[in-house]
Write a protein that holds these residues in place. Structure first.
Motif, PDB file in Angstrom:
ATOM      1  N   ALA A 174     138.448 -82.307  50.193  1.00 27.95           N
ATOM      2  CA  ALA A 174     137.394 -81.397  49.713  1.00 27.95           C
ATOM      3  C   ALA A 174     137.075 -81.688  48.248  1.00 27.95           C
ATOM      4  O   ALA A 174     135.902 -81.737  47.837  1.00 27.95           O
ATOM      5  CB  ALA A 174     137.812 -79.952  49.905  1.00 27.95           C
ATOM      6  N   ILE A 175     138.111 -81.903  47.440  1.00 28.88           N
ATOM      7  CA  ILE A 175     137.899 -82.228  46.015  1.00 28.88           C
ATOM      8  C   ILE A 175     137.149 -83.544  45.876  1.00 28.88           C
ATOM      9  O   ILE A 175     136.215 -83.665  45.076  1.00 28.88           O
ATOM     10  CB  ILE A 175     139.257 -82.246  45.258  1.00 28.88           C
ATOM     11  CG1 ILE A 175     139.807 -80.838  45.140  1.00 28.88           C
ATOM     12  CG2 ILE A 175     139.099 -82.881  43.888  1.00 28.88           C
ATOM     13  CD1 ILE A 175     141.218 -80.752  44.568  1.00 28.88           C
ATOM     14  N   LEU A 176     137.510 -84.545  46.673  1.00 32.53           N
ATOM     15  CA  LEU A 176     136.824 -85.845  46.621  1.00 32.53           C
ATOM     16  C   LEU A 176     135.358 -85.713  47.044  1.00 32.53           C
ATOM     17  O   LEU A 176     134.467 -86.343  46.455  1.00 32.53           O
ATOM     18  CB  LEU A 176     137.546 -86.870  47.492  1.00 32.53           C
ATOM     19  CG  LEU A 176     138.903 -87.353  46.948  1.00 32.53           C
ATOM     20  CD1 LEU A 176     139.577 -88.278  47.962  1.00 32.53           C
ATOM     21  CD2 LEU A 176     138.713 -88.066  45.616  1.00 32.53           C
ATOM     22  N   ILE A 177     135.071 -84.903  48.049  1.00 32.71           N
ATOM     23  CA  ILE A 177     133.685 -84.684  48.487  1.00 32.71           C
ATOM     24  C   ILE A 177     132.885 -84.006  47.377  1.00 32.71           C
ATOM     25  O   ILE A 177     131.762 -84.393  47.079  1.00 32.71           O
ATOM     26  CB  ILE A 177     133.652 -83.873  49.800  1.00 32.71           C
ATOM     27  CG1 ILE A 177     134.161 -84.726  50.962  1.00 32.71           C
ATOM     28  CG2 ILE A 177     132.246 -83.362  50.086  1.00 32.71           C
ATOM     29  CD1 ILE A 177     134.338 -83.972  52.270  1.00 32.71           C
ATOM     30  N   ILE A 178     133.514 -82.982  46.751  1.00 33.10           N
ATOM     31  CA  ILE A 178     132.827 -82.293  45.646  1.00 33.10           C
ATOM     32  C   ILE A 178     132.564 -83.257  44.492  1.00 33.10           C
ATOM     33  O   ILE A 178     131.468 -83.282  43.917  1.00 33.10           O
ATOM     34  CB  ILE A 178     133.653 -81.055  45.189  1.00 33.10           C
ATOM     35  CG1 ILE A 178     133.636 -79.979  46.269  1.00 33.10           C
ATOM     36  CG2 ILE A 178     133.115 -80.506  43.866  1.00 33.10           C
ATOM     37  CD1 ILE A 178     134.586 -78.822  46.006  1.00 33.10           C
ATOM     38  N   LEU A 179     133.534 -84.090  44.143  1.00 36.96           N
ATOM     39  CA  LEU A 179     133.361 -85.082  43.076  1.00 36.96           C
ATOM     40  C   LEU A 179     132.269 -86.097  43.423  1.00 36.96           C
ATOM     41  O   LEU A 179     131.464 -86.476  42.566  1.00 36.96           O
ATOM     42  CB  LEU A 179     134.690 -85.786  42.772  1.00 36.96           C
ATOM     43  CG  LEU A 179     135.725 -84.961  42.020  1.00 36.96           C
ATOM     44  CD1 LEU A 179     137.027 -85.751  41.880  1.00 36.96           C
ATOM     45  CD2 LEU A 179     135.207 -84.556  40.651  1.00 36.96           C
ATOM     46  N   ALA A 180     132.231 -86.537  44.670  1.00 33.08           N
ATOM     47  CA  ALA A 180     131.195 -87.479  45.100  1.00 33.08           C
ATOM     48  C   ALA A 180     129.817 -86.830  45.000  1.00 33.08           C
ATOM     49  O   ALA A 180     128.838 -87.458  44.555  1.00 33.08           O
ATOM     50  CB  ALA A 180     131.466 -87.954  46.518  1.00 33.08           C
ATOM     51  N   PHE A 181     129.714 -85.560  45.419  1.00 32.08           N
ATOM     52  CA  PHE A 181     128.452 -84.829  45.323  1.00 32.08           C
ATOM     53  C   PHE A 181     128.006 -84.704  43.864  1.00 32.08           C
ATOM     54  O   PHE A 181     126.845 -84.932  43.531  1.00 32.08           O
ATOM     55  CB  PHE A 181     128.610 -83.449  45.975  1.00 32.08           C
ATOM     56  CG  PHE A 181     127.398 -82.586  45.826  1.00 32.08           C
ATOM     57  CD1 PHE A 181     126.263 -82.832  46.589  1.00 32.08           C
ATOM     58  CD2 PHE A 181     127.384 -81.528  44.918  1.00 32.08           C
ATOM     59  CE1 PHE A 181     125.138 -82.031  46.442  1.00 32.08           C
ATOM     60  CE2 PHE A 181     126.268 -80.734  44.782  1.00 32.08           C
ATOM     61  CZ  PHE A 181     125.132 -80.983  45.536  1.00 32.08           C
ATOM     62  N   GLN A 228     128.906 -86.615  41.362  1.00 29.50           N
ATOM     63  CA  GLN A 228     128.570 -87.959  40.870  1.00 29.50           C
ATOM     64  C   GLN A 228     127.168 -88.349  41.327  1.00 29.50           C
ATOM     65  O   GLN A 228     126.392 -88.901  40.544  1.00 29.50           O
ATOM     66  CB  GLN A 228     129.608 -88.979  41.383  1.00 29.50           C
ATOM     67  CG  GLN A 228     129.369 -90.393  40.898  1.00 29.50           C
ATOM     68  CD  GLN A 228     129.592 -90.530  39.399  1.00 29.50           C
ATOM     69  OE1 GLN A 228     130.318 -89.755  38.779  1.00 29.50           O
ATOM     70  NE2 GLN A 228     128.953 -91.512  38.801  1.00 29.50           N
ATOM     71  N   ALA A 229     126.808 -88.057  42.577  1.00 33.18           N
ATOM     72  CA  ALA A 229     125.462 -88.374  43.084  1.00 33.18           C
ATOM     73  C   ALA A 229     124.408 -87.566  42.338  1.00 33.18           C
ATOM     74  O   ALA A 229     123.337 -88.092  41.970  1.00 33.18           O
ATOM     75  CB  ALA A 229     125.390 -88.100  44.582  1.00 33.18           C
ATOM     76  N   LYS A 236     121.428 -89.103  39.975  1.00 35.01           N
ATOM     77  CA  LYS A 236     120.019 -88.749  40.168  1.00 35.01           C
ATOM     78  C   LYS A 236     119.424 -88.231  38.855  1.00 35.01           C
ATOM     79  O   LYS A 236     118.323 -88.625  38.466  1.00 35.01           O
ATOM     80  CB  LYS A 236     119.907 -87.700  41.275  1.00 35.01           C
ATOM     81  CG  LYS A 236     118.501 -87.377  41.683  1.00 35.01           C
ATOM     82  CD  LYS A 236     118.497 -86.387  42.851  1.00 35.01           C
ATOM     83  CE  LYS A 236     117.086 -86.034  43.258  1.00 35.01           C
ATOM     84  NZ  LYS A 236     117.054 -85.079  44.356  1.00 35.01           N
ATOM     85  N   PHE A 237     120.155 -87.366  38.159  1.00 31.19           N
ATOM     86  CA  PHE A 237     119.703 -86.832  36.885  1.00 31.19           C
ATOM     87  C   PHE A 237     119.546 -87.953  35.850  1.00 31.19           C
ATOM     88  O   PHE A 237     118.559 -88.009  35.112  1.00 31.19           O
ATOM     89  CB  PHE A 237     120.684 -85.769  36.370  1.00 31.19           C
ATOM     90  CG  PHE A 237     120.370 -85.275  34.995  1.00 31.19           C
ATOM     91  CD1 PHE A 237     119.327 -84.370  34.787  1.00 31.19           C
ATOM     92  CD2 PHE A 237     121.097 -85.707  33.890  1.00 31.19           C
ATOM     93  CE1 PHE A 237     119.028 -83.908  33.511  1.00 31.19           C
ATOM     94  CE2 PHE A 237     120.805 -85.263  32.624  1.00 31.19           C
ATOM     95  CZ  PHE A 237     119.765 -84.359  32.430  1.00 31.19           C
ATOM     96  N   LYS A 238     120.519 -88.850  35.805  1.00 32.16           N
ATOM     97  CA  LYS A 238     120.496 -89.966  34.859  1.00 32.16           C
ATOM     98  C   LYS A 238     119.304 -90.881  35.147  1.00 32.16           C
ATOM     99  O   LYS A 238     118.616 -91.328  34.228  1.00 32.16           O
ATOM    100  CB  LYS A 238     121.809 -90.741  34.961  1.00 32.16           C
ATOM    101  CG  LYS A 238     121.964 -91.831  33.950  1.00 32.16           C
ATOM    102  CD  LYS A 238     123.333 -92.481  34.096  1.00 32.16           C
ATOM    103  CE  LYS A 238     123.434 -93.708  33.234  1.00 32.16           C
ATOM    104  NZ  LYS A 238     124.695 -94.414  33.434  1.00 32.16           N
TER     105      LYS A 238
END
Length: 176
Positions: A28-35, A37-38, A42-44
């Motif tokens: 769950a933590i890895l999914i949240i981190l991936a989200f 990061q994405a 997108k913002f960058k």
């Protein structure tokens, strides 16, 4: 013995359950981190695109400023030249008038002086009109009728007096 095995299985099951729970939390933590990061990527990307667009706008504005500065320089160069020519004529003619005794020559010199003074006055009026046009951002031109042959005769006369050192100016026009 069976109770020992049951207790051992219970401990083993508890251990596996704990590992599964920790694994699920980690996933769950890895999914949240991936989200996150994405979302950051997108913002960058969006920010970089906007910065590039603004940079191009600044380059365009800079180019326009450079053109305007060059136009201003050319305008000042032209005005300086246009002011110097009739002023030189006026200065030369006033010198000649001081040293001339013939009424005929004085009359010609005074006509040329009058033309040069009118030319300077018209030039300064045009500069003021141009400045006023720039202030009001209106582009209107006033067309005034001029007698071309009179204008050309005055120009030739202005240069003829200045070029009395055997330079010849030929000027022919149709009086029709």
């Amino acid at each position: 013995l069976i109770q020992n095995k049951l207790a051992e299985n219970k401990k083993e099951n508890q251990f596996i359950t704990n590992i599964l729970i920790l694994s699920l939390i980690l996933i769950a933590i890895l999914i949240i981190l991936a989200f996150l990061q994405a979302k950051h990527y997108k913002f960058k990307t969006k920010t970089t695109t906007e910065l590039n667009k603004k940079h191009q706008e600044l380059i365009t504005i800079n180019d326009e400023i450079i053109v305007a500065l060059n136009s201003n320089k050319e305008f000042l160069d032209t005005i300086t030249h246009e002011l110097r020519t009739p002023l030189s004529t006026i200065k030369s003619l006033t010198y000649l008038l001081k040293n001339e005794s013939s009424k005929n020559s004085i009359s010609e010199y005074s006509k040329t002086l009058s033309f040069s003074a009118n030319y300077l006055l018209n030039l300064l009026n045009n500069i003021n009109e141009f400045k006023d046009l720039e202030k009001s951002n209106q582009q209107k031109l006033l067309l005034e009728p001029k007698k071309l042959n009179e204008l050309l005769t005055n120009i030739v006369n202005a240069y003829t007096v200045k070029n009395e050192n055997n330079n010849i100016i030929y000027f022919n026009y149709d009086h029709a």
